[in-house]
Design a protein around this motif. Structure first.
Motif, PDB file in Angstrom:
ATOM      1  N   ASN A  46       0.794  -1.223   0.000  1.00  0.00           N
ATOM      2  CA  ASN A  46       0.000   0.000   0.000  1.00  0.00           C
ATOM      3  C   ASN A  46       0.840   1.294   0.000  1.00  0.00           C
ATOM      4  OD1 ASN A  46      -2.354   1.389  -0.119  1.00  0.00           O
ATOM      5  ND2 ASN A  46      -2.726   1.355   2.093  1.00  0.00           N
ATOM      6  N   PRO A  47       1.668   1.475  -1.038  1.00  0.00           N
ATOM      7  CA  PRO A  47       2.520   2.664  -1.077  1.00  0.00           C
ATOM      8  C   PRO A  47       1.681   3.932  -1.261  1.00  0.00           C
ATOM      9  CG  PRO A  47       2.596   1.525  -3.186  1.00  0.00           C
ATOM     10  CD  PRO A  47       1.789   0.664  -2.266  1.00  0.00           C
ATOM     11  N   PRO A  48       2.214   5.085  -0.851  1.00  0.00           N
ATOM     12  CA  PRO A  48       1.412   6.328  -0.878  1.00  0.00           C
ATOM     13  C   PRO A  48       0.920   6.703  -2.279  1.00  0.00           C
ATOM     14  CG  PRO A  48       3.733   6.778  -0.372  1.00  0.00           C
ATOM     15  CD  PRO A  48       3.554   5.302  -0.297  1.00  0.00           C
ATOM     16  N   GLU A  49       1.640   6.255  -3.318  1.00  0.00           N
ATOM     17  CA  GLU A  49       1.241   6.667  -4.675  1.00  0.00           C
ATOM     18  C   GLU A  49       0.153   5.770  -5.271  1.00  0.00           C
ATOM     19  OE1 GLU A  49       4.050   5.087  -3.974  1.00  0.00           O
ATOM     20  OE2 GLU A  49       4.793   3.886  -5.668  1.00  0.00           O
ATOM     21  N   LEU A  50      -0.252   4.737  -4.526  1.00  0.00           N
ATOM     22  CA  LEU A  50      -1.125   3.715  -5.115  1.00  0.00           C
ATOM     23  C   LEU A  50      -2.411   4.273  -5.735  1.00  0.00           C
ATOM     24  CD1 LEU A  50      -1.289   0.691  -5.625  1.00  0.00           C
ATOM     25  CD2 LEU A  50      -2.535   0.463  -3.478  1.00  0.00           C
ATOM     26  N   ASN A  51      -3.089   5.158  -5.007  1.00  0.00           N
ATOM     27  CA  ASN A  51      -4.350   5.687  -5.528  1.00  0.00           C
ATOM     28  C   ASN A  51      -4.163   6.512  -6.790  1.00  0.00           C
ATOM     29  OD1 ASN A  51      -6.132   4.533  -3.821  1.00  0.00           O
ATOM     30  ND2 ASN A  51      -5.946   6.154  -2.258  1.00  0.00           N
ATOM     31  N   ILE A  52      -3.067   7.253  -6.826  1.00  0.00           N
ATOM     32  CA  ILE A  52      -2.808   8.077  -8.011  1.00  0.00           C
ATOM     33  C   ILE A  52      -2.474   7.169  -9.203  1.00  0.00           C
ATOM     34  CG2 ILE A  52      -1.573  10.127  -8.849  1.00  0.00           C
ATOM     35  CD1 ILE A  52      -2.727  10.645  -6.115  1.00  0.00           C
ATOM     36  N   LEU A  53      -1.733   6.105  -8.927  1.00  0.00           N
ATOM     37  CA  LEU A  53      -1.427   5.154 -10.011  1.00  0.00           C
ATOM     38  C   LEU A  53      -2.703   4.542 -10.565  1.00  0.00           C
ATOM     39  CD1 LEU A  53       1.689   3.117  -8.768  1.00  0.00           C
ATOM     40  CD2 LEU A  53       1.586   4.718 -10.682  1.00  0.00           C
ATOM     41  N   LYS A  54      -3.609   4.202  -9.669  1.00  0.00           N
ATOM     42  CA  LYS A  54      -4.873   3.595 -10.116  1.00  0.00           C
ATOM     43  C   LYS A  54      -5.692   4.585 -10.948  1.00  0.00           C
ATOM     44  CE  LYS A  54      -5.549   0.076  -6.578  1.00  0.00           C
ATOM     45  NZ  LYS A  54      -6.159  -0.169  -5.263  1.00  0.00           N
ATOM     46  N   LYS A  55      -5.653   5.840 -10.502  1.00  0.00           N
ATOM     47  CA  LYS A  55      -6.390   6.884 -11.219  1.00  0.00           C
ATOM     48  C   LYS A  55      -5.839   7.037 -12.648  1.00  0.00           C
ATOM     49  CE  LYS A  55      -7.404  11.765 -10.399  1.00  0.00           C
ATOM     50  NZ  LYS A  55      -7.294  12.854  -9.439  1.00  0.00           N
TER      51      LYS A  55
END
Ligand SMILES: Nc1nc2c(ncn2[C@@H]2O[C@H](COP(=O)(O)OP(=O)(O)OP(=O)(O)O)[C@@H](O)[C@H]2O)c(=O)[nH]1
Ligand SMILES: [Mg+2]
Length: 340
Positions: free
Chosen positions: A138-147
């Motif tokens: 669960n790295p901090p960039e995960l949501n942005i990568l998914k977006k």
């Protein structure tokens, strides 16, 4: 700032490169040239300060020679080279060419390049997300990568508004090509400036700026004296050279402005992103100046010209001492006070 010309074989990249830089591309994988940004403020300040050195803003432009048989315009090598740049210039062929049997079709060229760009990043994100499924870190960039992943999956480029700067920072180290600024250069037949309507609509929808050039005309133009250039442009119904139109479009799409420094040693323009604070602008000159920042002594260029000297600007309250968080303006002449 760095920019790269990319496009299909025979789209006229090297011709455009020559028009913009005056350099003929050889057989090397990458040819690099610089474009100086004309700035009459630098000329005027140099007349006043008579400096040892006069430095304009500058674009470093790259042109690539890539094997023509490739399926993808963006080979791994080109990807590496393009990653170092701030701006991609898509060159689209809108002129008949004897060198290829492919029809003139700038719309499909654009769509193909956009697709290649999207695929290049998409596979990187896919792999990263697969790894995450196993590792569950669960790295901090995960949501942005998914977006970004879902935009690319829909065949869309993110643009500034959909992944704003504070989010983009999380994924900056991936250096995704789809996060870079793009401008489109439509390489036109001599003397024609009309752009296919479908292409115009697509670019508008994608929020991408474009401009037209006819590379052979511009190469000829670049060899003329400034007076001859004016006449030559008039003959073709133009007012500005491709070089100037490129610079304007690049500054505009990258959101660039310039602050200035002036003294007996050097008069210089420093391109920065609009919205940059004084302390970060100081860092463009030297990291020591950023670290030891005290104040930014600031006079706007227009005030300096209006009042004629620093002393007169002080009397007129046009000389200001700005702090770290001051947002630098286009045309600010700045002297940084710092402590090391
Ligand atoms: N008529 C016309 N010819 C052009 C134009 N731009 C380039 N050409 C010609 O098209 C040919 C290919 O141009 P290049 O600049 O070599 O194209 P390129 O994209 O660099 O090609 P590769 O590097 O081989 O992929 C050359 O013979 C150019 O003189 C244009 O705007 N109009
Ligand atoms: Mg070439």
């Amino acid at each position: 700032m760095r920019a790269a010309l990319i496009g299909m074989p025979f789209s006229g990249k090297s011709a455009v490169f020559q028009a913009l830089t005056g350099i003929e591309s050889g057989k090397k994988e990458e040819t690099v040239g610089t474009i100086k940004v004309p700035d009459e403020r630098i000329d005027r300040l140099s007349d006043i300060y008579n400096p040892k050195k006069k430095t304009y803003g500058e674009f470093v432009l790259s042109d690539f020679t890539v094997p023509h048989a490739k399926e993808n315009v963006i080979s791994p090598k080109v990807k590496n080279m393009v990653q170092k740049t701030d701006l991609m210039i898509f060159v689209l062929r809108n002129f008949e060419s004897l060198m290829t049997s492919n029809a003139v079709d700038p719309v499909s060229e654009y769509m193909k390049m956009k697709e290649d760009l999207i695929i290049t990043d998409f596979v990187v994100i896919e792999r990263r997300l697969e790894r995450e499924q196993k590792e569950k870190k669960n790295p901090p960039e995960l949501n942005i990568l998914k977006k970004l992943h879902s935009m690319l999956e829909n065949g869309e480029l993110p643009g500034d508004s959909r992944i704003p700067a504070d989010e983009a920072e999380f994924i900056a180290n991936y250096n995704f090509l789809s996060m870079k600024k793009i401008i489109v250069l439509i390489n036109q037949p001599e003397g024609k400036m009309d752009v296919p309507e479908k292409l115009r609509d697509l670019l508008l929808k994608d929020g991408i700026e474009y401009f037209c050039v006819s590379a052979p005309i511009e190469i000829e133009l670049a060899e003329l004296s400034p007076e001859e250039q004016i006449e030559f442009l008039k003959d073709y119904g133009l007012t500005e050279s491709a070089k100037i139109r490129f610079i304007k479009s690049a500054y505009h799409s990258l959101g660039l402005i310039s602050f200035l420094t002036a003294g007996a040693d050097e008069v210089r323009a420093w391109p920065i992103k609009n919205g940059t604070t004084a302390v970060l602008a100081a860092g463009k000159i030297h990291s020591d100046i950023q670290r030891g920042f005290i104040r930014a002594e600031t006079i706007h260029y227009h005030d300096f010209i209006k009042y004629g000297s620093e002393a007169e600007c002080k009397k007129a309250a046009a000389y200001k001492l700005e702090g770290k968080e001051y947002i630098v303006k286009d045309g600010d002449i700045i002297n940084f006070r710092f402590n090391v």
